[in-house]
Write a protein that holds these residues in place. Sequence first.
Motif, PDB file in Angstrom:
ATOM      1  N   UNK A   1       0.826  -1.209   0.000  1.00  0.00           N
ATOM      2  CA  UNK A   1       0.000   0.000   0.000  1.00  0.00           C
ATOM      3  C   UNK A   1       0.857   1.254   0.000  1.00  0.00           C
ATOM      4  N   UNK A   2       1.876   1.281   0.841  1.00  0.00           N
ATOM      5  CA  UNK A   2       2.715   2.473   0.932  1.00  0.00           C
ATOM      6  C   UNK A   2       3.556   2.665  -0.330  1.00  0.00           C
ATOM      7  N   UNK A   3       4.049   1.569  -0.903  1.00  0.00           N
ATOM      8  CA  UNK A   3       4.866   1.687  -2.113  1.00  0.00           C
ATOM      9  C   UNK A   3       4.045   2.218  -3.279  1.00  0.00           C
ATOM     10  N   UNK A   4       2.850   1.637  -3.482  1.00  0.00           N
ATOM     11  CA  UNK A   4       1.989   2.100  -4.583  1.00  0.00           C
ATOM     12  C   UNK A   4       1.547   3.534  -4.341  1.00  0.00           C
TER      13      UNK A   4
ATOM     14  N   UNK B   1      -3.062  -2.031  -9.457  1.00  0.00           N
ATOM     15  CA  UNK B   1      -2.855  -3.493  -9.403  1.00  0.00           C
ATOM     16  C   UNK B   1      -1.532  -3.938  -9.998  1.00  0.00           C
ATOM     17  N   UNK B   2      -1.123  -3.297 -11.097  1.00  0.00           N
ATOM     18  CA  UNK B   2       0.120  -3.692 -11.753  1.00  0.00           C
ATOM     19  C   UNK B   2       1.321  -3.346 -10.879  1.00  0.00           C
TER      20      UNK B   2
ATOM     21  N   UNK C   1       1.464  -5.665  -7.865  1.00  0.00           N
ATOM     22  CA  UNK C   1       1.942  -7.003  -8.204  1.00  0.00           C
ATOM     23  C   UNK C   1       3.466  -7.034  -8.266  1.00  0.00           C
ATOM     24  N   UNK C   2       4.069  -6.043  -8.917  1.00  0.00           N
ATOM     25  CA  UNK C   2       5.526  -6.005  -8.980  1.00  0.00           C
ATOM     26  C   UNK C   2       6.156  -5.841  -7.618  1.00  0.00           C
ATOM     27  N   UNK C   3       5.571  -4.958  -6.780  1.00  0.00           N
ATOM     28  CA  UNK C   3       6.120  -4.760  -5.434  1.00  0.00           C
ATOM     29  C   UNK C   3       5.968  -6.020  -4.588  1.00  0.00           C
TER      30      UNK C   3
ATOM     31  N   UNK D   1      12.753  -5.964 -11.418  1.00  0.00           N
ATOM     32  CA  UNK D   1      12.822  -5.705 -12.853  1.00  0.00           C
ATOM     33  C   UNK D   1      11.486  -5.273 -13.416  1.00  0.00           C
ATOM     34  N   UNK D   2      10.408  -5.927 -12.990  1.00  0.00           N
ATOM     35  CA  UNK D   2       9.088  -5.572 -13.514  1.00  0.00           C
ATOM     36  C   UNK D   2       8.673  -4.182 -13.058  1.00  0.00           C
ATOM     37  N   UNK D   3       8.775  -3.897 -11.761  1.00  0.00           N
ATOM     38  CA  UNK D   3       8.302  -2.611 -11.234  1.00  0.00           C
ATOM     39  C   UNK D   3       9.093  -1.443 -11.803  1.00  0.00           C
TER      40      UNK D   3
END
Length: 737
Positions: A48-51, A502-503, A506-508, A522-524
């Motif tokens: 939550x905090x990262x997004x 959501x994307x 998912x990466x985080x 790599x994804x994020x």
Amino acid sequence: MKPDHPIEPWADFFGPRGVMRRRLVRAKLNRAVRDWASGDGLIWLHLLKTVTAGLLALGMAMLLDLPQPRIAMTTVFVLMQPFSGMVLAKSFYRILGTAVGTVAALVLGGLFGQQPELYMLGMTLWVSACIAAAVRYRHFRWYGFVLAGYTAALIGIPNVIAPQGLFLAALTRAAEVAVGIVCSSAVSALLLPQRSSLALRHNLQVRYANFTAFTLDVLAHGLERNQFEQRFAGFVDEIAGFEATRTFVAFEDPAMRSRSAHLARLNSEFMDACARLHALHQLLKRLRTGRAASIFAAIDPYLDELRGLFQVQAEAGVEASRVAACLRLFRANLPSRVRETRRLLDAASAQSIADFDTAAELLYRFVGEWINYSETYACLWRKAENRQQNLRRSSSPHKSHRASGPISRTNHFAVLFTFLRSAVVIGIAGWFWIATGWPSGGLAVIGATLVCALTSTAPRATRMAIQMAIGAMVATLTGYMFICYVYPNIDGFPLLCSVLSPVLALGAFVATRRGAAGFGIGFSVFFCLLAGPDNVASYVPDLLIDNGIALSASMLLAGLVFAVVFPADMRWLIERTIGDLRAQTVSACKDGLPGLNRRFQSRTHDLISQLRVLLTHRSRRRRDALRWMLATIEVGHAVIDLRNEAARADYADILQPRWRSAIEHTCDALARLFERPGPHSLEGALIAVRSATWLAQDMLQTVHADSDRRHDLRRILSCLHFIRSALLDKDAPFNPR
């Protein structure tokens, strides 16, 4: 017909029995909620905090009309940490690194503005030097050096071909990176902040419990060599990582900052307890396998009693202070009890008597170190009114040498190795870009910079680089779907946040998985860098595919170079690090005594943690390195004890004028053994130890009527006997197998 007892069901629910049931259900529910909150709940909070920080950085950059808000969002995913203390501790170094990187990009542009080849060479050297410095100065300072290289590449690389826009790009990129830093710090510190102090307390409790269980296993039946090495190395890793956590805690909590010296002393005392337990385990192992059944039977009752004390603590959860009080009583009575047992062994051989004396001395020292560790641990979390008393105790004169933190020591060849590895990867990517004029070649260089920086301290850099490459490929495909089908069909920032959340989450989430962190990173990072929205939208899917290929190719290139050209487990690098480790025993033999124990402890454990990063695969080389780790700790501590005892009980003016020279000759011989291991130096060390032992035995006969001096000499003889048994150990690295 009505039932005889119509109110019984309601009585079961509202009566005394029902109250008990409700309390039981409520207790189970509370326990389940606490378990979730301390486990999976922390992961969801981090997501939550990262997004939130990423989307906030994106919105702030758009509001400020910066040209590439996705750079701000990318910075958040590069830097975000689960604990607010980590973020606050690194914020200063992040901002400083960003400023230094910006200046470096401008200086290189001013010097080589019309010469792309020289500009690329200078940028490669600068970024590689920053990554090498990040390895040299670890912990939270790592981010400052990484940002200095990352920002310079992010600003300068796109402007190598067009230097006229360098200054404007420097200002805008620095602003975008700064927005990402500020947003990640603000969200981490203000939105349900997770205090590092709570995590530190939990880790210390787990470490205390695990060390108690480890002690029980050692005292009960011993451990196989592989099991002991594995569990002991785990404690070494905890020691090495404790200093960084202590620094994070000091940044976020003023109360914990006031107890920083206390925490440092706790870690130092834990190192001492680990070293004493290791020495006791080694001697008990030799007694078990050396046909010394009578000696082991004589010392075993004391081990049984000690096991009982630790068993009560492990099973009943007795407070550490109470255990320390019981251990203090056990230690106070131990010398007289040992003397009584020793009288029954007068008929035994001199070797057996020496084994018994050494085992009793090591047991006495280990219990003393455990008492210090337990008392410091027990008073660390007392109420606020006791803090000043604890601080006065932590700054007492006889403990002052333990107040400062561990001393980090990184092998210079490891730093050079990191510099060369990064320079090769970035140089190849930059040369290919300039030679071919590939439009996406600049992004390939930026990708090479990122992968070299993020894998600089990874235990398995090759695997992480390949994982990041796969994550970049998936990010490219996902970005293609967003550019072609999602962005054209949405309008407004709230809807943009709802489809990105959501994307990004998912990466985080994947990045929090221990074995798959590279995929998530790599994804994020590269989804934000490739397909993150800008103020001026650009729907060019073919450019996105080309950029994705460039990033994936640069990371696959890095993985290839890491695996083939510069593998982390190269023999010469491992030998150099082992040489630095052996040099700590040389320092224990020759350096000045004030503060020697602390320096030896911190440097040795730091080098051991570096070796464990290099030696990730099971092999004979890894086993040999582990033997050198244990031998260094074993002999180094014994030599320091010998020198301290000899300095405290110096009888040269009364008894033997050769005493001081015998101790010095023993230390010199042991130093030569660890400087140049071999049969000749081993034989010289054994002769020197045996000569000092004979001299001490002669002196023991002279002072037989003086109980204090007799006790001091027996302690010295125990140190010498332990060193000799360590040199003769069949598992020692200097003995042929």
